[in-house]
Design an enzyme around this catalytic site. Sequence first.
Site, PDB file in Angstrom:
ATOM      1  N   ASP A 257      45.166   3.855  54.264  1.00 29.78           N
ATOM      2  CA  ASP A 257      45.500   3.846  52.695  1.00 29.78           C
ATOM      3  C   ASP A 257      45.203   3.377  51.759  1.00 29.78           C
ATOM      4  O   ASP A 257      43.744   3.975  51.730  1.00 29.78           O
ATOM      5  CB  ASP A 257      46.573   2.043  52.823  1.00 29.78           C
ATOM      6  CG  ASP A 257      47.353   1.998  51.933  1.00 29.78           C
ATOM      7  OD1 ASP A 257      48.197   0.894  52.982  1.00 29.78           O
ATOM      8  OD2 ASP A 257      48.468   2.320  51.560  1.00 29.78           O
TER       9      ASP A 257
HETATM   10  C1  GLC Z   1      50.428   2.118  49.525  1.00 29.43           C
HETATM   11  C2  GLC Z   1      50.861   1.467  50.525  1.00 29.43           C
HETATM   12  C3  GLC Z   1      51.203   2.323  51.680  1.00 29.43           C
HETATM   13  C4  GLC Z   1      51.496   3.813  50.964  1.00 29.43           C
HETATM   14  C5  GLC Z   1      50.491   4.179  51.310  1.00 29.43           C
HETATM   15  C6  GLC Z   1      50.898   5.743  50.193  1.00 29.43           C
HETATM   16  O1  GLC Z   1      49.477   1.416  48.736  1.00 29.43           O
HETATM   17  O2  GLC Z   1      50.072   0.409  51.525  1.00 29.43           O
HETATM   18  O3  GLC Z   1      52.235   1.600  52.760  1.00 29.43           O
HETATM   19  O4  GLC Z   1      52.149   4.586  52.663  1.00 29.43           O
HETATM   20  O5  GLC Z   1      50.672   4.088  49.407  1.00 29.43           O
HETATM   21  O6  GLC Z   1      52.423   6.101  48.590  1.00 29.43           O
END
Ligand code: GLC
Length: 724
Positions: A257
């Site tokens: 993440d």
């Molecule tokens: C965010 C979210 C994740 C998302 C990623 C990219 O922090 O936790 O669900 O896909 O970043 O945007």
Amino acid sequence: MNLIDKLLARMTLDEKLGQLNMATAGQAVTGPVRDDPATEAIRAGKVGALLNLWGREATARYQKIAVEETRLAIPLLFGADVLHGHRTTFPIPLAEAGLFDPQTWERTARAAAVEAAADGIALTFAPMLDIARDPRWGRIAEGPGEDPLVGALFAEAKVRGFQGGDLAAPTSIAATAKHFCAGGAAIAGLEYGAVDVSERTLREVYLPPFRAAVEAGCAAIMPAFNSVAGIPMTSNAPLLRDCLRRELGFDGMIVSDYDAIAELPIHGVAADLAEAAALALKAGVDMDMVSGVYHACLPEALARGLVGLDDIDAAVRRVLTLKRRLGLFDDPYRHVSASSQVARPEVARPAKELAADVARRAITLLTNRGVLPLAADLRRIAVIGPLADAPAEMLGPWSLAGEGSRCVTILQGLRAALPHCEITFAAGVSAKGHEEGEIAAASDLCAKAELVILCVGETADMSGEASSRAAPGLPGRQRALAEAVLGVGVPVVAVISSGRPLMIAWLAERAHALVATWFLGDAAGHAVADVLTGRFNPTGRLAVTWPREVGQIPIFHAARAAARPADPAEPFSSKYIDLPVEPLFSFGHGLSYARVTLRNLRAARNEFFRRDRIELKIDVVNQSTTATEETIFLFAHDLAASSARPLLELKSWAKVALAPREARTVALALPAESLCCLNENFKPVLEPGEFDIFVGLSADRKSLLTTRLRALAGPAPRDGDAAT
Ligand code: GLC
């Protein structure tokens, strides 16, 4: 040697680490922003993927740099959060889950994939599969609700919809099942918070959707930000390597993440970023989203012997394999060449029509004292509240390419549907502000009306990521507005826009009808009008239990028994002294304009073996003159097992369309295998003994019919053998 082996053999360490690096292009902001000049990094071979970028020209521009100005011409992977539509915005996932319709879940993902692929997106960070039982957590909005079976079927449908039958097809995008796993159980509903659940709960509740996603062929997985039992998911080798890869057989790409690798020292499990990089890589995380730690610190980790080159090569191989499966080596621009498809009316129109259909079906009628559907002779309606004419709010959280200007507001929908009505409007208060100066004027409008439609709730940014609420009621001064409007004495239909169940028991008790609309996307206003006018009979059902008060959280249908179940007559029983233990609305709750009764639940046989199919029947009667579609839920409870089983485990459901006054016998089949539970070694077993089967229109125990069956030990006798 195949393409990937040949590439790997030619790649320098820097080029390998570049393939493990996903930078943000910043078209959307979904986390702390770093000003990485992506262009230079791509040209230098230091970036293998970009997120938060879409659009034919923009993606082609960066792709051109990667394939024409770098030594190895490895194409970029473009990722974005396509959670509930791309340019066409569908209802938020929690709302869509309430359709209890896997076929539609797949169709909306397919429509989103066509639009996203045409914008150059090859990887979506969806479906979000976090089972959530805590409405304080803002991301409950993004997922399939509280039930593992719903989550598993949702996972399968979304993966199939996004990925299509062929990942290399121009309209397919790779799905990322996220957030592995149990982020929905963060302590106190706090975003990014620690999770502490038993292995049994992890396997019974939080893993099933991911198992289903893997079985459906999901191309990627994203670990949660959270630690589980003290180990951050980003470096959780037992869960990522042993459980996800070995036990579930996932061989795709694991993408961290946003910035999560850099956050391992914050969790307190890495002394420095080189250690963090090593922990994540050894756990099986292939792609580093945004932190840049892999590219910057893996050389040091390598030098310190914390990782081996084989660990790096394994990760690079999985990233390159995904790119090959997506057809990017054959045609790096394959997606954007599909963009002309989306513009064609025969493609754009179905997405728009599908969005309208899903929006109608996602609306959940929670209470109705007879004021809905709206009387045909109504002539003066006051539409009151900050969510009545708020187009951008209808998008809900995680709408990247959606446009608020495309959304039909509730006020617009009502005016279009009721041209003969005088429809006045006043916001009364802002959604989150504290001013109350306009409440009196709003009340005056109500006094002149025959009925009030009160549109209150959250703004789109009050749910989704980093939006935990400790007191998830009506924000700002909306309650003051509602109390004033209710005090006028004109019937009030309360329409709630939100990303979560709100704590509004006081409103449910006083409003003449209560309607949950969640965030419905582009077609919001028309969908609400269709339901309120009765042009569409509401069929939405709650995919999550709706608490009476925040103090009841977590509250959900699949709870295990308390030692002394709640008994109003027994002081020493499991209850609150200041509130009922029952929720405001149960899982599966939702009214329609019809009145349906269930009778005479019976099983073909009352004993079964593991290999049997359990056949049940129930009589369903539409007592009204309104055609309807009902969702009939089937729950089970294993009365005596090697572990305490949930009092209600959802095992299946059936959608039943009924004509006015129609009576029908509905057959419900259940593989006995689905009644297995995990034994002390977490292996599925069907333990002999009694099971209660419950069937009803929700998890409200007062409404359930039941029959008792018995599981027999041993295999089913072959045909002709005497029953043993
Ligand atoms: C965010 C979210 C994740 C998302 C990623 C990219 O922090 O936790 O669900 O896909 O970043 O945007």
